[in-house]
Design a protein around this motif. Structure first.
Motif, PDB file in Angstrom:
ATOM      1  N   LYS A 219      19.576   0.723  32.870  1.00 13.52           N
ATOM      2  CA  LYS A 219      20.547   0.724  34.010  1.00 13.52           C
ATOM      3  C   LYS A 219      19.946   1.909  35.231  1.00 13.52           C
ATOM      4  O   LYS A 219      19.396   2.690  34.973  1.00 13.52           O
ATOM      5  CB  LYS A 219      22.211   1.072  33.720  1.00 13.52           C
ATOM      6  N   GLY A 220      20.147   1.214  36.364  1.00 12.26           N
ATOM      7  CA  GLY A 220      20.082   2.209  37.358  1.00 12.26           C
ATOM      8  C   GLY A 220      18.585   2.500  37.942  1.00 12.26           C
ATOM      9  O   GLY A 220      18.282   2.193  38.994  1.00 12.26           O
ATOM     10  N   ARG A 221      18.169   3.176  37.119  1.00 11.10           N
ATOM     11  CA  ARG A 221      16.484   3.797  37.548  1.00 11.10           C
ATOM     12  C   ARG A 221      15.649   3.308  36.488  1.00 11.10           C
ATOM     13  O   ARG A 221      16.260   3.372  35.164  1.00 11.10           O
ATOM     14  CB  ARG A 221      16.691   5.183  37.872  1.00 11.10           C
ATOM     15  N   PRO A 222      14.316   3.634  36.758  1.00  7.48           N
ATOM     16  CA  PRO A 222      13.690   3.598  37.847  1.00  7.48           C
ATOM     17  C   PRO A 222      13.738   2.215  38.549  1.00  7.48           C
ATOM     18  O   PRO A 222      14.489   1.210  38.431  1.00  7.48           O
ATOM     19  CB  PRO A 222      12.074   3.894  37.350  1.00  7.48           C
ATOM     20  N   THR A 223      13.385   2.205  39.959  1.00  7.55           N
ATOM     21  CA  THR A 223      13.296   1.254  40.563  1.00  7.55           C
ATOM     22  C   THR A 223      12.493   0.169  40.132  1.00  7.55           C
ATOM     23  O   THR A 223      11.488   0.484  39.389  1.00  7.55           O
ATOM     24  CB  THR A 223      12.867   1.568  42.343  1.00  7.55           C
ATOM     25  N   ALA A 224      12.689  -0.873  40.683  1.00  8.08           N
ATOM     26  CA  ALA A 224      11.429  -1.957  40.234  1.00  8.08           C
ATOM     27  C   ALA A 224      10.311  -1.694  40.715  1.00  8.08           C
ATOM     28  O   ALA A 224       9.173  -1.947  40.212  1.00  8.08           O
ATOM     29  CB  ALA A 224      11.934  -3.247  40.612  1.00  8.08           C
ATOM     30  N   ALA A 225      10.140  -1.049  42.017  1.00  9.87           N
ATOM     31  CA  ALA A 225       9.016  -0.743  42.528  1.00  9.87           C
ATOM     32  C   ALA A 225       8.060   0.161  41.686  1.00  9.87           C
ATOM     33  O   ALA A 225       6.980   0.208  41.640  1.00  9.87           O
ATOM     34  CB  ALA A 225       9.200  -0.155  44.063  1.00  9.87           C
ATOM     35  N   LYS A 226       8.834   1.412  41.062  1.00 11.52           N
ATOM     36  CA  LYS A 226       8.333   2.268  40.468  1.00 11.52           C
ATOM     37  C   LYS A 226       7.485   1.689  39.192  1.00 11.52           C
ATOM     38  O   LYS A 226       6.544   1.778  38.751  1.00 11.52           O
ATOM     39  CB  LYS A 226       9.211   3.316  40.163  1.00 11.52           C
ATOM     40  N   ALA A 227       8.447   0.910  38.465  1.00  7.59           N
ATOM     41  CA  ALA A 227       8.060   0.133  37.045  1.00  7.59           C
ATOM     42  C   ALA A 227       6.866  -0.900  37.367  1.00  7.59           C
ATOM     43  O   ALA A 227       6.093  -1.114  36.708  1.00  7.59           O
ATOM     44  CB  ALA A 227       9.059  -0.647  36.620  1.00  7.59           C
ATOM     45  N   ARG A 228       6.842  -1.467  38.707  1.00  5.09           N
ATOM     46  CA  ARG A 228       5.998  -2.398  38.769  1.00  5.09           C
ATOM     47  C   ARG A 228       4.346  -1.941  38.821  1.00  5.09           C
ATOM     48  O   ARG A 228       3.309  -2.626  38.539  1.00  5.09           O
ATOM     49  CB  ARG A 228       6.137  -3.187  40.266  1.00  5.09           C
ATOM     50  N   GLY A 229       4.214  -0.511  39.303  1.00  3.71           N
ATOM     51  CA  GLY A 229       3.061   0.023  38.990  1.00  3.71           C
ATOM     52  C   GLY A 229       2.423   0.025  37.644  1.00  3.71           C
ATOM     53  O   GLY A 229       1.212   0.358  37.443  1.00  3.71           O
ATOM     54  N   TYR A 230       3.204  -0.349  36.751  1.00  2.00           N
ATOM     55  CA  TYR A 230       2.585  -0.300  35.274  1.00  2.00           C
ATOM     56  C   TYR A 230       2.407  -1.485  34.721  1.00  2.00           C
ATOM     57  O   TYR A 230       1.801  -1.695  33.544  1.00  2.00           O
ATOM     58  CB  TYR A 230       3.421   0.623  34.137  1.00  2.00           C
ATOM     59  N   VAL A 231       2.772  -2.715  35.465  1.00  2.00           N
ATOM     60  CA  VAL A 231       2.444  -3.987  34.792  1.00  2.00           C
ATOM     61  C   VAL A 231       1.955  -4.964  35.895  1.00  2.00           C
ATOM     62  O   VAL A 231       2.134  -4.497  37.120  1.00  2.00           O
ATOM     63  CB  VAL A 231       4.067  -4.892  34.473  1.00  2.00           C
ATOM     64  N   SER A 232       1.603  -6.116  35.357  1.00  2.00           N
ATOM     65  CA  SER A 232       1.183  -7.136  36.380  1.00  2.00           C
ATOM     66  C   SER A 232       1.922  -7.434  37.586  1.00  2.00           C
ATOM     67  O   SER A 232       3.288  -7.299  37.207  1.00  2.00           O
ATOM     68  CB  SER A 232       0.912  -8.454  35.595  1.00  2.00           C
ATOM     69  N   GLU A 233       1.625  -7.738  38.675  1.00  2.00           N
ATOM     70  CA  GLU A 233       2.329  -8.333  39.843  1.00  2.00           C
ATOM     71  C   GLU A 233       3.475  -9.289  39.426  1.00  2.00           C
ATOM     72  O   GLU A 233       4.269  -9.348  40.146  1.00  2.00           O
ATOM     73  CB  GLU A 233       1.420  -8.437  41.193  1.00  2.00           C
ATOM     74  N   TRP A 234       3.002  -9.991  38.493  1.00  2.00           N
ATOM     75  CA  TRP A 234       3.844 -11.317  38.246  1.00  2.00           C
ATOM     76  C   TRP A 234       4.601 -11.010  37.040  1.00  2.00           C
ATOM     77  O   TRP A 234       5.246 -12.005  36.569  1.00  2.00           O
ATOM     78  CB  TRP A 234       3.094 -12.497  38.116  1.00  2.00           C
ATOM     79  N   ALA A 235       4.682  -9.805  36.342  1.00  2.00           N
ATOM     80  CA  ALA A 235       5.230  -9.760  35.176  1.00  2.00           C
ATOM     81  C   ALA A 235       6.780  -9.794  35.631  1.00  2.00           C
ATOM     82  O   ALA A 235       7.174  -9.525  36.869  1.00  2.00           O
ATOM     83  CB  ALA A 235       5.132  -8.294  34.528  1.00  2.00           C
ATOM     84  N   GLN A 236       7.620 -10.131  34.691  1.00  2.00           N
ATOM     85  CA  GLN A 236       9.206 -10.287  35.072  1.00  2.00           C
ATOM     86  C   GLN A 236       9.607  -8.816  34.627  1.00  2.00           C
ATOM     87  O   GLN A 236       9.719  -8.403  33.436  1.00  2.00           O
ATOM     88  CB  GLN A 236       9.591 -11.285  34.133  1.00  2.00           C
ATOM     89  N   LEU A 237      10.559  -8.619  35.509  1.00  2.00           N
ATOM     90  CA  LEU A 237      11.201  -7.250  35.342  1.00  2.00           C
ATOM     91  C   LEU A 237      12.808  -7.375  35.110  1.00  2.00           C
ATOM     92  O   LEU A 237      13.260  -8.205  36.069  1.00  2.00           O
ATOM     93  CB  LEU A 237      11.046  -6.338  36.576  1.00  2.00           C
ATOM     94  N   GLY A 238      13.159  -6.931  34.188  1.00  2.00           N
ATOM     95  CA  GLY A 238      14.759  -7.234  34.077  1.00  2.00           C
ATOM     96  C   GLY A 238      15.575  -5.991  34.219  1.00  2.00           C
ATOM     97  O   GLY A 238      14.929  -4.636  34.123  1.00  2.00           O
ATOM     98  N   ARG A 239      16.951  -6.051  34.292  1.00  2.00           N
ATOM     99  CA  ARG A 239      17.571  -4.540  34.559  1.00  2.00           C
ATOM    100  C   ARG A 239      19.098  -4.838  33.753  1.00  2.00           C
ATOM    101  O   ARG A 239      19.536  -5.958  33.683  1.00  2.00           O
ATOM    102  CB  ARG A 239      18.034  -4.725  36.035  1.00  2.00           C
ATOM    103  N   SER A 240      19.207  -3.748  32.941  1.00  2.00           N
ATOM    104  CA  SER A 240      20.478  -3.494  32.047  1.00  2.00           C
ATOM    105  C   SER A 240      21.642  -3.415  33.143  1.00  2.00           C
ATOM    106  O   SER A 240      21.616  -2.397  33.881  1.00  2.00           O
ATOM    107  CB  SER A 240      20.547  -2.673  30.885  1.00  2.00           C
ATOM    108  N   CYS A 241      22.791  -4.069  33.154  1.00  2.94           N
ATOM    109  CA  CYS A 241      23.905  -4.228  33.747  1.00  2.94           C
ATOM    110  C   CYS A 241      25.258  -3.995  33.055  1.00  2.94           C
ATOM    111  O   CYS A 241      25.558  -4.913  32.153  1.00  2.94           O
ATOM    112  CB  CYS A 241      24.126  -5.193  34.758  1.00  2.94           C
TER     113      CYS A 241
END
Length: 298
Positions: A94-116
């Motif tokens: 939840k909350g952090r890190p931002t998707a932009a920060k996480a994106r630096g570690y995976v492919s540009e097209w990897a799917q990022l999820g968020r716990s809510c």
């Protein structure tokens, strides 16, 4: 109209998400994972605090082999592991890190999820262009929770702002203590995708249990799934709420733009935002994580 391909489409069409540990004591993860994939599990996620990094990487490779060619494999929270594995899916706390920060570690097209865990968190994740899917919950659980369990009211909110059958909606999965006994309540509240842990992986026959969940989800979708599939294949983007403008998010054609970005050389070393350690291995599926109830008590 932009046609979404590959990972985007597979995520949109996913209905059953299974959380498993590495099954080190039993040594049967490859066989179990293959059975789960055949039985209708669309997304397999590893959560195992007791496994070493090397054991986690091996387990993820086993899950990937079982999930091929159409399933997805998710890393939870650990961005270093996601980078080493070359993850197609990284599920963020939840909350952090931002998707932009996480994106630096995976492919540009990897799917990022968020716990809510709240309506506000759902709304924020839906509005975040970098987030491709959500988990919503927990539904039930034995672990302590700050106040009342989010439960079915949270599912009803998600179903209102992101109707599952609308092709432009971001996919979201109800999670947390879901069993075959309470599944109908979750479906009646509006969910059409669920994430399940112990009710599948601790069953005497995990594949049979997964098949029963898959059948119930298929029945809940009914004839809508065929039209939804066609819409998902041709939709130009996500919409966070009914009537809202599409959010850009098209995937490339196969083979395009799939290079892995280099991680920051010293990620977070001079970061005063408080985000640097938000995806550290120590945070992965910790005891205070509300979703951990899927493997720790249900």
């Amino acid at each position: 109209m932009t046609v979404l391909r590959g990972l985007d489409v597979r995520m949109r069409l996913a209905r059953l998400f299974c959380v498993t540990d590495a099954r080190l004591a039993r040594g049967d993860l490859p066989d179990v994972a293959e059975g789960l994939s055949r039985a209708g599990v669309d997304l397999l996620q590893l959560r195992d605090d007791k496994a070493s990094d090397a054991e986690k990487l091996t387990a993820l490779e086993q899950l990937r082999a079982a999930a091929q060619p159409n399933g997805l494999v998710s890393v939870y929270a650990d961005y270093h592991l996601a980078q080493e594995f070359g993850a197609d899916v990284l599920h963020l706390p939840k909350g952090r890190p931002t998707a932009a920060k996480a994106r630096g570690y995976v492919s540009e097209w990897a799917q990022l999820g968020r716990s809510c865990y709240s309506a506000d968190e759902i709304d924020a994740a839906l509005a975040d262009d970098g987030i491709a899917f959500l988990t919503v919950g927990p539904m039930v659980g034995r672990i302590p929770w700050r106040g009342a369990q989010p439960g079915l009211d949270l599912v009803r909110h998600a179903a209102t702002v992101a109707p599952p059958a609308r092709p432009g909606s971001k996919p979201w999965f109800a999670i947390g203590g879901i069993t075959l006994d309470n599944l109908d309540q979750v479906l009646d509240a509006g969910a059409r995708r669920v994430a399940v842990g112990r009710a599948i992986v601790d069953a005497d026959d995990p594949a049979a249990a997964a098949g029963r969940f898959s059948d119930r989800l298929r029945a809940a979708w009914g004839d809508e799934f065929e039209s939804f599939t066609l819409g998902a294949l041709s939709s130009g983007g996500f919409r966070s709420v009914a009537g809202a403008a599409p959010v850009a998010g098209a995937a490339p054609a196969p083979g395009e733009g799939l290079s892995m970005p280099a991680a920051p050389s010293d990620a977070g070393a001079d970061d005063d935002s408080g985000e640097a350690d938000d995806l550290s291995p120590a945070r992965s599926a910790g005891a205070d994580d509300p979703e951990a109830c899927d493997l720790d008590g249900h």
